[in-house]
Write a protein that holds these residues in place. Structure first.
Motif, PDB file in Angstrom:
ATOM      1  N   LEU A  62      13.402  11.951   8.433  1.00 50.87           N
ATOM      2  CA  LEU A  62      12.876  11.815   6.978  1.00 50.87           C
ATOM      3  C   LEU A  62      13.523  10.725   5.964  1.00 50.87           C
ATOM      4  O   LEU A  62      12.651   9.962   5.485  1.00 50.87           O
ATOM      5  N   GLU A  63      14.864  10.235   6.028  1.00 52.09           N
ATOM      6  CA  GLU A  63      15.258   9.414   5.419  1.00 52.09           C
ATOM      7  C   GLU A  63      14.752   8.204   5.873  1.00 52.09           C
ATOM      8  O   GLU A  63      14.554   7.169   5.022  1.00 52.09           O
ATOM      9  N   ALA A  64      14.612   7.941   7.363  1.00 49.65           N
ATOM     10  CA  ALA A  64      14.192   6.696   7.888  1.00 49.65           C
ATOM     11  C   ALA A  64      12.994   6.467   7.607  1.00 49.65           C
ATOM     12  O   ALA A  64      12.370   5.416   7.252  1.00 49.65           O
ATOM     13  N   ALA A  65      12.125   7.702   7.251  1.00 49.90           N
ATOM     14  CA  ALA A  65      10.370   7.385   7.268  1.00 49.90           C
ATOM     15  C   ALA A  65      10.507   6.752   5.452  1.00 49.90           C
ATOM     16  O   ALA A  65       9.686   6.040   5.315  1.00 49.90           O
ATOM     17  N   LEU A  66      11.408   7.543   4.905  1.00 55.18           N
ATOM     18  CA  LEU A  66      11.416   7.223   3.315  1.00 55.18           C
ATOM     19  C   LEU A  66      11.647   5.631   3.144  1.00 55.18           C
ATOM     20  O   LEU A  66      11.157   4.960   2.469  1.00 55.18           O
ATOM     21  N   ALA A  67      12.716   5.357   4.041  1.00 51.33           N
ATOM     22  CA  ALA A  67      13.344   4.026   3.866  1.00 51.33           C
ATOM     23  C   ALA A  67      12.244   2.892   4.483  1.00 51.33           C
ATOM     24  O   ALA A  67      12.056   1.935   3.649  1.00 51.33           O
ATOM     25  N   SER A  68      11.261   3.446   5.322  1.00 53.93           N
ATOM     26  CA  SER A  68      10.313   2.400   5.890  1.00 53.93           C
ATOM     27  C   SER A  68       9.176   2.321   4.833  1.00 53.93           C
ATOM     28  O   SER A  68       8.491   1.094   4.910  1.00 53.93           O
ATOM     29  N   LEU A  69       9.015   3.197   3.991  1.00 58.90           N
ATOM     30  CA  LEU A  69       8.146   3.073   3.133  1.00 58.90           C
ATOM     31  C   LEU A  69       8.457   2.135   1.604  1.00 58.90           C
ATOM     32  O   LEU A  69       7.488   1.903   0.880  1.00 58.90           O
ATOM     33  N   LEU A  70       9.550   2.229   1.695  1.00 62.44           N
ATOM     34  CA  LEU A  70      10.392   1.293   0.325  1.00 62.44           C
ATOM     35  C   LEU A  70       9.590  -0.048   0.165  1.00 62.44           C
ATOM     36  O   LEU A  70       9.365  -0.428  -0.834  1.00 62.44           O
ATOM     37  N   ALA A  71       9.295  -0.726   1.461  1.00 57.94           N
ATOM     38  CA  ALA A  71       8.875  -2.144   1.272  1.00 57.94           C
ATOM     39  C   ALA A  71       7.378  -2.053   0.789  1.00 57.94           C
ATOM     40  O   ALA A  71       7.026  -2.827   0.065  1.00 57.94           O
ATOM     41  N   PHE A  72       6.861  -1.085   0.970  1.00 61.36           N
ATOM     42  CA  PHE A  72       5.278  -0.749   0.638  1.00 61.36           C
ATOM     43  C   PHE A  72       5.340  -0.346  -0.782  1.00 61.36           C
ATOM     44  O   PHE A  72       4.348  -1.029  -1.425  1.00 61.36           O
ATOM     45  N   PHE A  73       6.070   0.325  -1.101  1.00 59.69           N
ATOM     46  CA  PHE A  73       6.204   0.612  -2.520  1.00 59.69           C
ATOM     47  C   PHE A  73       6.269  -0.599  -3.466  1.00 59.69           C
ATOM     48  O   PHE A  73       5.639  -0.825  -4.361  1.00 59.69           O
ATOM     49  N   LEU A  74       7.362  -1.363  -2.784  1.00 61.45           N
ATOM     50  CA  LEU A  74       7.626  -2.784  -3.607  1.00 61.45           C
ATOM     51  C   LEU A  74       6.394  -3.572  -3.549  1.00 61.45           C
ATOM     52  O   LEU A  74       6.061  -4.335  -4.564  1.00 61.45           O
ATOM     53  N   LEU A  75       5.766  -3.756  -2.341  1.00 60.60           N
ATOM     54  CA  LEU A  75       4.510  -4.496  -2.251  1.00 60.60           C
ATOM     55  C   LEU A  75       3.569  -4.112  -3.366  1.00 60.60           C
ATOM     56  O   LEU A  75       3.036  -4.956  -4.268  1.00 60.60           O
ATOM     57  N   PHE A  76       3.371  -2.762  -3.357  1.00 66.06           N
ATOM     58  CA  PHE A  76       2.297  -2.251  -4.256  1.00 66.06           C
ATOM     59  C   PHE A  76       2.762  -2.407  -5.887  1.00 66.06           C
ATOM     60  O   PHE A  76       2.030  -3.054  -6.782  1.00 66.06           O
ATOM     61  N   GLY A  77       4.271  -2.415  -6.049  1.00 65.83           N
ATOM     62  CA  GLY A  77       4.494  -2.564  -7.305  1.00 65.83           C
ATOM     63  C   GLY A  77       4.505  -4.170  -7.533  1.00 65.83           C
ATOM     64  O   GLY A  77       3.882  -4.503  -8.586  1.00 65.83           O
ATOM     65  N   GLY A  78       4.683  -4.821  -6.694  1.00 59.68           N
ATOM     66  CA  GLY A  78       4.422  -6.508  -6.838  1.00 59.68           C
ATOM     67  C   GLY A  78       2.887  -6.617  -7.294  1.00 59.68           C
ATOM     68  O   GLY A  78       2.727  -7.792  -8.139  1.00 59.68           O
ATOM     69  N   ILE A  79       2.036  -5.947  -6.613  1.00 56.36           N
ATOM     70  CA  ILE A  79       0.669  -6.350  -6.938  1.00 56.36           C
ATOM     71  C   ILE A  79       0.238  -5.819  -8.452  1.00 56.36           C
ATOM     72  O   ILE A  79      -0.543  -6.470  -9.020  1.00 56.36           O
ATOM     73  N   ARG A  80       0.954  -4.649  -8.688  1.00 55.74           N
ATOM     74  CA  ARG A  80       0.724  -4.056  -9.981  1.00 55.74           C
ATOM     75  C   ARG A  80       1.160  -5.150 -11.070  1.00 55.74           C
ATOM     76  O   ARG A  80       0.629  -5.364 -12.206  1.00 55.74           O
ATOM     77  N   LEU A  81       2.587  -5.684 -10.984  1.00 55.55           N
ATOM     78  CA  LEU A  81       2.878  -6.788 -11.756  1.00 55.55           C
ATOM     79  C   LEU A  81       2.151  -7.851 -12.026  1.00 55.55           C
ATOM     80  O   LEU A  81       1.913  -8.385 -13.140  1.00 55.55           O
ATOM     81  N   TRP A  82       1.477  -8.336 -10.741  1.00 55.39           N
ATOM     82  CA  TRP A  82       0.581  -9.245 -10.841  1.00 55.39           C
ATOM     83  C   TRP A  82      -0.612  -9.204 -11.505  1.00 55.39           C
ATOM     84  O   TRP A  82      -1.172  -9.577 -12.490  1.00 55.39           O
ATOM     85  N   GLN A  83      -1.119  -7.740 -11.634  1.00 49.97           N
ATOM     86  CA  GLN A  83      -2.337  -7.406 -12.453  1.00 49.97           C
ATOM     87  C   GLN A  83      -2.128  -7.299 -13.801  1.00 49.97           C
ATOM     88  O   GLN A  83      -2.693  -7.465 -14.822  1.00 49.97           O
ATOM     89  N   ARG A  84      -0.633  -6.792 -13.989  1.00 48.51           N
ATOM     90  CA  ARG A  84      -0.325  -6.615 -15.475  1.00 48.51           C
ATOM     91  C   ARG A  84       0.136  -7.952 -16.273  1.00 48.51           C
ATOM     92  O   ARG A  84      -0.173  -8.152 -17.542  1.00 48.51           O
TER      93      ARG A  84
END
Lengths: 202, 248
Positions: free
Chosen positions: A105-127
């Motif tokens: 479960l922790e490994a799965a969550l850790a692998s998702l972090l990069a994508f959370f960051l990517l989407f966060g970056g996209i939202r930062l660009w939109q903002r």
């Protein structure tokens, strides 16, 4: 009464802090002893923390919260396995649960972090469509791509750029930040040692 | 410890600077604080909570008090105490280390005592979610609490690592103002993505100076600044000496 309430904790904290510092500098055995006491108290705090968690979720279970019920059952299961492990009825039951549930479960969550960051970056660009936001998004994309398995010819091109960014831009920046943080830690620690900062009393 | 003499010299220098500057501030010398958007936003939080009746989520992170990372979480606890004192409803506090649980509960309780509203304090709303070895479990649990409709702000100041992504993402989903800062460079970078109110580097230790503005806190902040200039000058001099071949 006020002196007891404020002065006593401060006096204990200052004496313990100074003794630990003196121990680290000249009497290693003293600091080891004090740190062992602190580790023991931390273990007691862990038990208190777990009981706090259990109490909160027991209250929530009364409100028919299914997740809290699952958490309580999970806690009881692991506790039961720890007891049966200790009695020799099961072999490494806690370890098995840890390796088959917690670790994946922790490994799965850790692998998702990069994508959370990517989407966060996209939202930062939109903002805010600033140069910095664009640079950040570009950096995330570059590192996501450059860390993935690439053909040897592409890897040869990408590798020096990645090394340059790491060694020339990132590492000095991080060192600068860590130096600043160390200075902050020094001044705060000295305020604590002198009893000027008291997170344990008003 | 490798060099006790060096440590003692550093301690003596810092204490002397701190005492000298503290005395000057108490004698009336004004020390200006440079504007930091993150702490201006932090100052607005209590008023916003009183107006809306919502509560803010706060975390000092997950550094046990007997570990070397503790000062970052202690700085976060200081900010929590100052904010809770002025805030309306009692904050939702999450911690990722067991020794932080009584410390955070105490900070909330003392703040409400100090403002004469002890009956309003809810130290039971301080949640220990996971031990410090499980940052993502902590982050996932805190994310659920940040997602509650009653939460109107997210303040994460302390020793916070990769779980910052989960905390910040939950705050962004909830569309609340976020003030995020950590002693971890990776978490700092993450904060910048999710909020314009990111706290960088040593700014984390300046929270109380900005919220409290007491002579001691201001003097401590100025001491930090002086030490930083000394370190910077030391690095430049060492680099120049090495460039000239005067040191190995």
């Amino acid at each position: 009464m006020n002196i007891l309430k404020r002065g006593l904790p401060t006096a204990i904290a200052v004496i313990a802090g100074l003794a630990t510092l003196a121990g680290l500098l000249v009497f290693p055995d003293l600091s080891t002893l004090l740190l062992e006491w602190a580790a023991f108290l931390a273990a007691v705090a862990l038990v208190a923390g777990i009981l706090n968690l259990l109490a909160i979720h027991l209250r929530r279970t009364a409100g028919r919260n299914i997740y809290s019920l699952v958490l309580i059952l999970g806690m009881l299961l692991v506790f039961g396995l720890a007891v049966t492990d200790a009695l020799g009825l099961t072999e490494d039951g806690v370890g098995t649960v840890f390796n088959t549930v917690q670790v994946p479960l922790e490994a799965a969550l850790a692998s998702l972090l990069a994508f959370f960051l990517l989407f966060g970056g996209i939202r930062l660009w939109q903002r805010q469509r600033s140069g910095w936001a664009f640079l950040f998004l570009l950096a995330i994309l570059f590192f996501l791509v450059s860390q993935s398995p690439l053909p040897a010819s592409v890897e040869e091109l990408v590798s020096p750029v990645r090394s340059f960014i790491y060694d020339v831009l990132v590492t000095p920046g991080v060192r600068g930040l860590l130096l600043g943080i160390s200075l902050g830690i020094i001044t705060l620690s000295l305020r604590l040692l002198a009893g000027l900062e008291r997170p344990y009393s008003s | 410890m490798d060099n006790p003499l060096l440590v003692l010299m550093l301690v003596a220098l810092t204490v002397t600077l701190l005492l000298l500057i503290w005395r000057r501030v108490r004698d009336g010398t004004t020390l200006g604080l440079r504007p930091l958007p993150a702490y201006e936003a932090l100052r607005r939080q209590p008023a916003y909570m009183v107006e809306t009746g919502r509560r803010f989520h706060m975390t000092p992170g997950r550094a046990d008090l007997h570990t070397p990372q503790a000062p970052a979480s202690v700085a976060g606890l200081g900010a929590l105490g100052e904010l809770a004192q002025e805030s309306g409803p009692s904050p939702v506090v999450t911690v990722g280390a067991p020794t932080l649980l009584p410390a955070a509960q105490g900070a909330v309780l003392r703040s409400y005592e100090a403002s004469g509203r002890v009956a309003e304090a809810r130290p039971g709303d301080t949640h220990f979610l996971a031990a410090r070895d499980f940052p993502l479990v902590y982050g996932a649990g805190a994310g659920v609490l940040i997602g509650q409709p009653e939460v109107g702000g997210n303040v994460a100041l302390g020793h916070i690592g990769p779980e910052m992504v989960l905390l910040a993402e939950a705050g962004q989903r909830q569309d609340v103002e976020q003030i995020l800062g950590s002693d971890d460079p990776g978490a700092m970078a993450v904060s910048t993505v999710f909020t314009p109110h990111a706290v960088w580097g040593e700014e984390l230790f300046a929270a109380r100076a900005y919220l409290d503005e007491s002579p001691l806190q201001l003097a401590s902040l100025r001491t930090q600044d002086v030490l930083r200039w000394l370190v910077a000058a030391g690095i430049l001099i060492a680099a120049a000496l090495r460039l000239l071949g005067l040191v190995g």
